[in-house]
Design a protein around this motif. Structure first.
Motif, short mmCIF file in Angstrom:
data_model
loop_
_atom_site.label_atom_id
_atom_site.label_comp_id
_atom_site.label_asym_id
_atom_site.label_seq_id
_atom_site.Cartn_x
_atom_site.Cartn_y
_atom_site.Cartn_z
N ASP A 1 41.18 32.93 33.92
CA ASP A 1 41.64 34.26 34.32
C ASP A 1 42.95 34.64 33.66
O ASP A 1 43.17 35.80 33.30
N GLU A 2 43.85 33.66 33.48
CA GLU A 2 45.18 33.98 32.95
C GLU A 2 45.13 34.48 31.51
O GLU A 2 45.87 35.36 31.13
N ASN A 3 44.25 33.88 30.71
CA ASN A 3 44.18 34.29 29.30
C ASN A 3 42.75 34.12 28.80
O ASN A 3 42.44 33.15 28.12
N ASP B 1 38.06 40.87 41.62
CA ASP B 1 39.22 40.57 42.47
C ASP B 1 38.78 40.37 43.92
O ASP B 1 39.60 40.19 44.80
N GLU C 1 37.04 49.68 32.98
CA GLU C 1 38.26 48.96 32.59
C GLU C 1 39.48 49.61 33.23
O GLU C 1 40.40 48.95 33.68
N ASP D 1 40.99 44.23 39.79
CA ASP D 1 42.22 43.64 39.28
C ASP D 1 41.92 42.20 38.88
O ASP D 1 42.35 41.25 39.53
N ASN D 2 41.13 42.07 37.82
CA ASN D 2 40.70 40.76 37.34
C ASN D 2 40.62 40.81 35.82
O ASN D 2 39.88 41.64 35.27
N SER D 3 41.39 39.97 35.14
CA SER D 3 41.49 40.07 33.68
C SER D 3 40.19 39.73 32.95
O SER D 3 39.91 40.28 31.89
N GLN E 1 37.97 42.89 33.30
CA GLN E 1 38.52 43.96 32.47
C GLN E 1 38.28 43.70 30.98
O GLN E 1 37.95 44.62 30.22
N ALA E 2 38.42 42.44 30.57
CA ALA E 2 38.22 42.07 29.16
C ALA E 2 36.77 42.29 28.75
O ALA E 2 36.48 42.75 27.63
#
Length: 206
Positions: free
Chosen positions: A9-11, A35, A71, A125-127, A130-131
């Motif tokens: 999730d962080e990257n 999220d 997004e 709200d989750n990377s 969104q990615a």
């Protein structure tokens, strides 16, 4: 047999995100983190994938209440009618976040949803989520993966999710343990915001 793909999730690694997008573009179904709870999704522009999800959920596609995962709010006008300033301020305040907002459907909805008067919009709200949507270039359809076990209600362990959904989906993303509380659903097509389902999102910011 569904593949289990670990994404952090962080990257989120671009090569892993691109792999997910490849599956989606080929009409595949994915289970992915948000999220809130894990969601079942596909490319919003792929009718055969949409039909598959409708069959799994045992609903008629044109009557299905699937959410559109975006997004951000930039392409909202593609799917909803023009909204007033008050509504936009609520969306801006709450998103990204654990909410699903019911909004009036626009003229550019995918053909299978043309008759729908309203649509549910999500910007989690989750990377990872969104990615995926950013790389795909359009929203993905989302619906919850409810558990038959009334005690659990929602599965949270990606490995157990993969076991259960192995023959139904193409890819399960392991983004860590999910939540077991769904999003708060708020109808913004009524004169005053109406809470349809109270979930993870706080009502205080309304």
């Amino acid at each position: 047999m569904a593949e289990l793909l670990r994404i952090y999730d962080e990257n989120p690694a671009p090569k892993h995100i691109n792999k997910v997008v490849e599956v989606l573009k080929k009409g595949g179904l994915i289970i992915y983190p948000t999220d809130t709870i894990y969601g079942l999704g596909c490319d919003i522009t792929n009718n055969s994938a949409l039909e598959k999800i409708a069959r799994i959920k045992k609903v008629k596609l044109e009557k299905a209440n699937f959410s559109f995962v975006c997004e951000d709010l930039s392409n909202l006008s593609d799917y909803v009618k023009q909204i007033d300033t008050t509504t936009f301020k609520i969306l801006k305040r709450c998103l990204p976040g654990p909410y699903t907002f019911i909004l009036p459907g626009g003229n550019n909805l995918p053909s299978v949803f043309k008759k729908k008067k309203t649509v549910g919009i999500r910007v989690p709200d989750n990377s990872i989520c969104q990615a995926i949507v950013k790389a795909l270039g359009n929203p993905i359809i989302s619906t919850s993966i409810r558990d038959e076990d009334e005690v659990l209600e929602y599965s949270t362990d990606p490995e157990l999710i993969r076991e259960k959904w192995d023959n139904l989906v193409d890819l399960v993303i392991d983004g860590g343990y999910g939540d077991n509380v769904a999003s708060t659903v708020i109808d913004l097509t009524t004169p005053e915001p109406e809470v349809i389902r109270e979930g993870k999102g706080s009502l205080e910011i309304m």
